[in-house]
Scaffold this motif. Sequence first.
Motif, PDB file in Angstrom:
ATOM      1  N   SER A 151      -6.350   2.296 -13.389  1.00  0.00           N
ATOM      2  CA  SER A 151      -6.856   1.059 -12.584  1.00  0.00           C
ATOM      3  C   SER A 151      -6.640  -0.308 -13.471  1.00  0.00           C
ATOM      4  CB  SER A 151      -8.648   1.158 -12.615  1.00  0.00           C
ATOM      5  OG  SER A 151      -8.813   2.685 -11.798  1.00  0.00           O
ATOM      6  N   PHE A 182      -8.735   5.708  -8.919  1.00  0.00           N
ATOM      7  CA  PHE A 182      -7.754   6.855  -9.071  1.00  0.00           C
ATOM      8  C   PHE A 182      -8.433   8.226  -8.776  1.00  0.00           C
ATOM      9  CE2 PHE A 182      -4.945   3.752 -10.348  1.00  0.00           C
ATOM     10  CZ  PHE A 182      -3.630   4.175  -9.808  1.00  0.00           C
ATOM     11  N   ILE A 216      -8.118   8.079  -5.036  1.00  0.00           N
ATOM     12  CA  ILE A 216      -6.678   8.338  -4.593  1.00  0.00           C
ATOM     13  C   ILE A 216      -5.996   9.659  -4.871  1.00  0.00           C
ATOM     14  CG2 ILE A 216      -4.266   7.376  -5.400  1.00  0.00           C
ATOM     15  CD1 ILE A 216      -5.778   4.513  -6.048  1.00  0.00           C
ATOM     16  N   PHE A 275      -2.898  -0.936 -12.360  1.00  0.00           N
ATOM     17  CA  PHE A 275      -2.670  -1.363 -11.018  1.00  0.00           C
ATOM     18  C   PHE A 275      -4.042  -2.243 -10.258  1.00  0.00           C
ATOM     19  CE2 PHE A 275      -0.348   2.305 -11.891  1.00  0.00           C
ATOM     20  CZ  PHE A 275       1.117   2.018 -11.392  1.00  0.00           C
ATOM     21  N   ASN A 291      -8.310   0.152  -7.239  1.00  0.00           N
ATOM     22  CA  ASN A 291      -7.739   1.197  -7.253  1.00  0.00           C
ATOM     23  C   ASN A 291      -8.691   2.316  -7.890  1.00  0.00           C
ATOM     24  OD1 ASN A 291      -5.535   0.483  -5.549  1.00  0.00           O
ATOM     25  ND2 ASN A 291      -4.773  -0.540  -7.375  1.00  0.00           N
ATOM     26  N   LEU A 328      -3.087   3.586  -3.023  1.00  0.00           N
ATOM     27  CA  LEU A 328      -3.028   2.850  -4.108  1.00  0.00           C
ATOM     28  C   LEU A 328      -2.116   1.330  -3.467  1.00  0.00           C
ATOM     29  CD1 LEU A 328      -2.755   2.334  -7.045  1.00  0.00           C
ATOM     30  CD2 LEU A 328      -0.304   3.599  -7.074  1.00  0.00           C
ATOM     31  N   LYS A 348      -7.817   7.620 -16.235  1.00  0.00           N
ATOM     32  CA  LYS A 348      -7.964   6.845 -14.606  1.00  0.00           C
ATOM     33  C   LYS A 348      -8.393   5.454 -14.973  1.00  0.00           C
ATOM     34  CE  LYS A 348      -8.540  11.036 -11.819  1.00  0.00           C
ATOM     35  NZ  LYS A 348      -9.469  11.970 -11.270  1.00  0.00           N
ATOM     36  N   SER A 368       0.669  -1.083  -0.012  1.00  0.00           N
ATOM     37  CA  SER A 368       0.120  -0.035  -0.066  1.00  0.00           C
ATOM     38  C   SER A 368       0.847   1.238   0.038  1.00  0.00           C
ATOM     39  CB  SER A 368      -0.857   0.069   1.203  1.00  0.00           C
ATOM     40  OG  SER A 368      -1.779  -1.234   1.214  1.00  0.00           O
TER      41      SER A 368
END
Length: 146
Positions: free
Chosen positions: A79, A88, A91, A82, A86, A21, A75, A12
Amino acid sequence: MEKISFDSGVKSYKINGAGVLRFNPGDPNVYARFLEAADKLQDVENALVEEAKKLPEADGTGVVQLLARADKEMKQVLSWVFGEGNDFDKILGGVNLLAVADNGQRVVTNLLAALQPVLVEGAERCAKEKVDAAVLKAKARRGEQR
């Protein structure tokens, strides 16, 4: 319900004091998607530029709408890189990836630059472990042949 827990390598990272993230920096699939993402993100930006050219010069609302749509698409790419867990938008605290930061770079550029060393280190660690395993296997084979 019974649980199964194991070390998946997921770490993390607190991003700019806001969202978190989560991903495995040593996952070669993440690294491969990260490398592929640069082209995908550039495609989104190129499409934005082309659509913006079609707008009347004084259409500020249209430009803002294009930027919001491009931000959402970028975004989604991140995603994909990752992991879908997640978000974004959360985030990054709702910051548009196409916004310009104080250093004159787009937020997306700064984000990718901050993440790149983490991913490179993870990819190098993964590669080293694979090489080490291959060396051990080769040594074991040589030992069996003697």
